[in-house]
Motif scaffolding. Sequence first.
Motif, PDB file in Angstrom:
ATOM      1  N   GLY A   1       0.741  -1.425  -0.347  1.00  0.00           N
ATOM      2  CA  GLY A   1      -0.236   0.095  -0.180  1.00  0.00           C
ATOM      3  C   GLY A   1       0.881   1.234   0.176  1.00  0.00           C
ATOM      4  O   GLY A   1       1.934   0.852  -0.470  1.00  0.00           O
ATOM      5  N   ASP A   2       0.475   2.066   0.848  1.00  0.00           N
ATOM      6  CA  ASP A   2       1.256   3.589   0.504  1.00  0.00           C
ATOM      7  C   ASP A   2       1.654   3.865   2.060  1.00  0.00           C
ATOM      8  O   ASP A   2       1.177   3.308   3.101  1.00  0.00           O
ATOM      9  N   ASP A   3       2.047   5.067   2.507  1.00  0.00           N
ATOM     10  CA  ASP A   3       2.837   5.289   3.151  1.00  0.00           C
ATOM     11  C   ASP A   3       1.465   5.651   5.050  1.00  0.00           C
ATOM     12  O   ASP A   3       0.919   5.202   6.074  1.00  0.00           O
ATOM     13  N   THR A   4       0.854   5.770   4.174  1.00  0.00           N
ATOM     14  CA  THR A   4      -1.041   6.176   4.339  1.00  0.00           C
ATOM     15  C   THR A   4      -2.075   5.182   5.599  1.00  0.00           C
ATOM     16  O   THR A   4      -2.215   4.435   6.696  1.00  0.00           O
ATOM     17  N   THR A   5      -2.521   4.166   4.126  1.00  0.00           N
ATOM     18  CA  THR A   5      -2.524   2.422   4.236  1.00  0.00           C
ATOM     19  C   THR A   5      -2.209   2.390   4.356  1.00  0.00           C
ATOM     20  O   THR A   5      -2.143   1.620   2.560  1.00  0.00           O
ATOM     21  N   HIS A   6      -2.303   0.510   4.415  1.00  0.00           N
ATOM     22  CA  HIS A   6      -0.955  -0.392   3.781  1.00  0.00           C
ATOM     23  C   HIS A   6      -1.408  -1.887   5.139  1.00  0.00           C
ATOM     24  O   HIS A   6      -2.131  -1.614   6.195  1.00  0.00           O
TER      25      HIS A   6
ATOM     26  N   ARG B   1      -2.960  -0.807   7.916  1.00  0.00           N
ATOM     27  CA  ARG B   1      -3.468   0.687   8.002  1.00  0.00           C
ATOM     28  C   ARG B   1      -4.280   0.675   8.053  1.00  0.00           C
ATOM     29  O   ARG B   1      -4.894   0.922   6.046  1.00  0.00           O
ATOM     30  N   VAL B   2      -5.580   1.540   8.229  1.00  0.00           N
ATOM     31  CA  VAL B   2      -6.823   1.414   7.778  1.00  0.00           C
ATOM     32  C   VAL B   2      -7.832   3.441   7.576  1.00  0.00           C
ATOM     33  O   VAL B   2      -6.734   3.932   9.489  1.00  0.00           O
ATOM     34  N   ARG B   3      -8.531   3.132   7.495  1.00  0.00           N
ATOM     35  CA  ARG B   3      -9.327   4.564   7.736  1.00  0.00           C
ATOM     36  C   ARG B   3      -8.450   5.386   7.521  1.00  0.00           C
ATOM     37  O   ARG B   3      -8.511   6.519   8.452  1.00  0.00           O
ATOM     38  N   ASP B   4      -7.522   6.123   6.414  1.00  0.00           N
ATOM     39  CA  ASP B   4      -6.867   7.559   6.391  1.00  0.00           C
ATOM     40  C   ASP B   4      -5.832   7.726   7.099  1.00  0.00           C
ATOM     41  O   ASP B   4      -5.078   8.533   7.344  1.00  0.00           O
ATOM     42  N   GLY B   5      -5.178   6.108   7.556  1.00  0.00           N
ATOM     43  CA  GLY B   5      -4.442   5.933   8.526  1.00  0.00           C
ATOM     44  C   GLY B   5      -4.552   6.123   9.507  1.00  0.00           C
ATOM     45  O   GLY B   5      -3.774   5.939  10.990  1.00  0.00           O
ATOM     46  N   GLN B   6      -5.207   6.654  10.380  1.00  0.00           N
ATOM     47  CA  GLN B   6      -5.701   6.588  11.762  1.00  0.00           C
ATOM     48  C   GLN B   6      -5.821   5.337  12.649  1.00  0.00           C
ATOM     49  O   GLN B   6      -5.834   5.371  13.841  1.00  0.00           O
ATOM     50  N   TRP B   7      -6.226   4.475  12.012  1.00  0.00           N
ATOM     51  CA  TRP B   7      -6.988   3.287  13.318  1.00  0.00           C
ATOM     52  C   TRP B   7      -5.904   1.798  12.630  1.00  0.00           C
ATOM     53  O   TRP B   7      -5.224   2.129  11.150  1.00  0.00           O
ATOM     54  N   ALA B   8      -5.753   0.880  12.980  1.00  0.00           N
ATOM     55  CA  ALA B   8      -4.622  -0.239  12.927  1.00  0.00           C
ATOM     56  C   ALA B   8      -5.713  -0.991  12.894  1.00  0.00           C
ATOM     57  O   ALA B   8      -6.455  -1.059  13.639  1.00  0.00           O
TER      58      ALA B   8
END
Length: 142
Positions: free
Chosen positions: A72-77, A91-98
């Motif tokens: 994925g990318d740095d924000t979601t992966h 890493r999901v939801r605009d990078g705010q959640w794991a």
Amino acid sequence: MTGSQQPIARILAGECYCGAVRYEVADAFAYALNCHCSNCRRTTGSAFKPFAGIAYSKLHLVRGEDQRRLFGDDTTHDAHCARCGSLLYSRVRDGQWAHVAMGTLVDAPSIRPTAHIFVGSKAPWHEITDDLPQHRGHIGDG
């Protein structure tokens, strides 16, 4: 404890199969689900992925950050161990959640999955045999 203080969550350990990557996460998960989507099936090699959701800031790598392989990318992966391939978390939801892959937890979390999601695309060879609610897509999608 005064009314404004929150109890301190216990810390859980998690790691990949070979032990190259190790993490700690607060036992303060907001939700836990069993995902049957084709992506989760492919990344785990299983019929579904049991995962627990938590704010990404509550997940800390303690060993092997350089041993992770991110899809994925740095924000979601999806974060896997580069040596053994274990899926550790997404890493999901605009990078705010794991979404922590519950199978990588060494310590038992206090939360248990409460529903099955994406059963509309579940593996045809797998039969869900528990009484948890089933949703065709995300919760609320039926």
